[in-house]
Motif scaffolding. Structure first.
Motif, PDB file in Angstrom:
ATOM      1  N   HIS A   1       0.620  -1.418  -0.176  1.00  0.00           N
ATOM      2  CA  HIS A   1      -0.815  -0.082   0.246  1.00  0.00           C
ATOM      3  C   HIS A   1       0.886   1.865  -0.393  1.00  0.00           C
ATOM      4  N   ALA A   2       2.386   0.966   0.288  1.00  0.00           N
ATOM      5  CA  ALA A   2       3.370   2.027   0.303  1.00  0.00           C
ATOM      6  C   ALA A   2       3.095   2.904  -1.223  1.00  0.00           C
TER       7      ALA A   2
ATOM      8  N   ARG B   1      -2.568   0.604   4.774  1.00  0.00           N
ATOM      9  CA  ARG B   1      -1.843   1.993   5.096  1.00  0.00           C
ATOM     10  C   ARG B   1      -1.877   2.612   5.886  1.00  0.00           C
TER      11      ARG B   1
END
Lengths: 201, 201, 201
Positions: free
Chosen positions: B200-201, C78
């Motif tokens: 998710h980065a 995230r």
């Protein structure tokens, strides 16, 4: 010769506390940086020599002297502690004392003179490197504009190592070399003696 | 197999000296950063193995090779030493050599293959981390945009560890794995191979 | 009591992985920073005690737990991993667990209670300092605006050391002290408890 070691602990403890005050650490941070600076170099030396657990943990005077250095520094008037010069002078004192004390301990553990001198220099510069890394300064050891730092320590350590090969040892020699290293370092600071650059830099 | 170790010392010594020159250190700083980079990883390995005092202090070739690496680098024309690529290439060579030499020494000391491989990786990346921390760079080991660094070292170390379990050992295997690790690392640099991000980065 | 140690490894592993994610490291960097944070403090403790090769290298649960912590963190949504609070909470948990586990191991190795407590604190803060130095943060240990960090760890370690002198030991005491250290640290964070400055700063 443990006396030299403890005076070195005190000197580096003051230098660590001064750095912490300059960086606005609280009293806990001051105590911690003083202890790390004061005991770090000796700890690395003792791990290298296999002298475990190291005296820094098992003999109380080390920790107590480092904490006294932190306390005295924290109680000193602010103007003084903000100056850069006191930090450098106490650091120079620790450098001289630990280069001798570190070399002598390494000789006691049977290292050859040159190896003992290298370990003495490691002892002398180790605490300051840890102090500067934790405070996020470029270590004085390698700072581009830094006046001669490791050179007098190495010269002193080699002198102690060589003298020991020649059978010359004793507290007077150690104290004399420590004072000489300190003096050269302080002169280097005052007169801006620097190492040469690489020839093209 | 000490030969691999010494070539690794030379390669990391050059990488440390190049970093010092890029940071405008004087000749003393260059020598110190070269020695720390060249001997740091092996020193950590030897402390972990309890091999004290470590050969870096007791056997003179280590220090001498590191200093020769520093001297040759400092005498190299400026244009070359300012480039980033030579630093990365010598670092990659040290990475390959130390991942093999570190694993083999750990196996000699009786560590299990996977543990020996982990210590081999520690040996391979240790000197570079010290170099980068002292020079205040983000360590290549974890740099966000860094191409695969620890992965080829770990693969090579595991290969050496596994081969030893299968009774396969020897200088040829070691040299081959070191060259393979070096090659993968250099290819990763040229082709910008990177590890994936967290999803998710 | 190895259980406390492994839970501490997990907590510090998560805190290292969170720092790596915040710094945009790739998955390899996340794994490495998690492992260094999780095993660094215990490694320093074991080198000081002369327990070589350290269990972090010879017993597989340590590395596996650290890697599991990294993997779980990397797979977490995230939004959560970008927050500062989870990092501080997991760091606090590691702090409490390692201050107890480090002190107890040092007592097992025959250190006096106060020396064991100092080594317990070193264990508790060591991994976090390595994490912050590698990620180029000012270490939480000495950060100027940091709420009490080492103080609860030291209090807990001294409590474990003192209790052992009085013959009081056991898993329940250890777990209780770890929870207490964690609670004080989290309260310090929420209520912004800070150490006093030096009197003139």
């Amino acid at each position: 010769m443990q006396i030299l070691d403890l005076i070195g602990v005190f000197a580096f403890g003051v230098s660590g506390a001064l750095m912490a005050i300059r960086r606005d650490f609280d009293v806990v941070g001051i105590a911690i940086l003083a202890v790390v600076t004061a005991l770090g170099g000796g700890l690395v030396r003792d791990l290298v020599l296999g002298d475990t657990p190291p005296p820094a943990f098992t003999e109380w005077p080390y920790l107590v002297v480092a904490l006294i250095a932190a306390a005295l520094t924290a109680l000193t008037p602010r103007g003084f502690t903000r100056l850069t010069r006191p930090l450098l002078v106490f650091d120079a004192a620790g450098l001289g004392l630990f280069s001798v004390a570190g070399t002598e301990k390494a000789l006691d553990f049977g290292l050859a003179p040159v190896a003992a001198a290298c370990l003495g220099v490691t002892t002398a510069v180790g605490g300051g490197v840890l102090r500067d890394v934790i405070a996020r300064e470029v270590p004085a050891l390698v700072r581009p504009d830094s006046e001669l730092y490791a050179v007098p320590a190495l010269a002193g350590a080699l002198l102690v190592g060589t003298a020991s090969t020649a059978g010359v040892e004793g507290p007077l020699l150690g104290a004399g070399v420590a004072v000489a290293v300190f003096t050269v370092r302080v002169l280097a600071l005052r007169r801006h003696w620097r190492g040469p650059r690489a020839r093209h830099a």
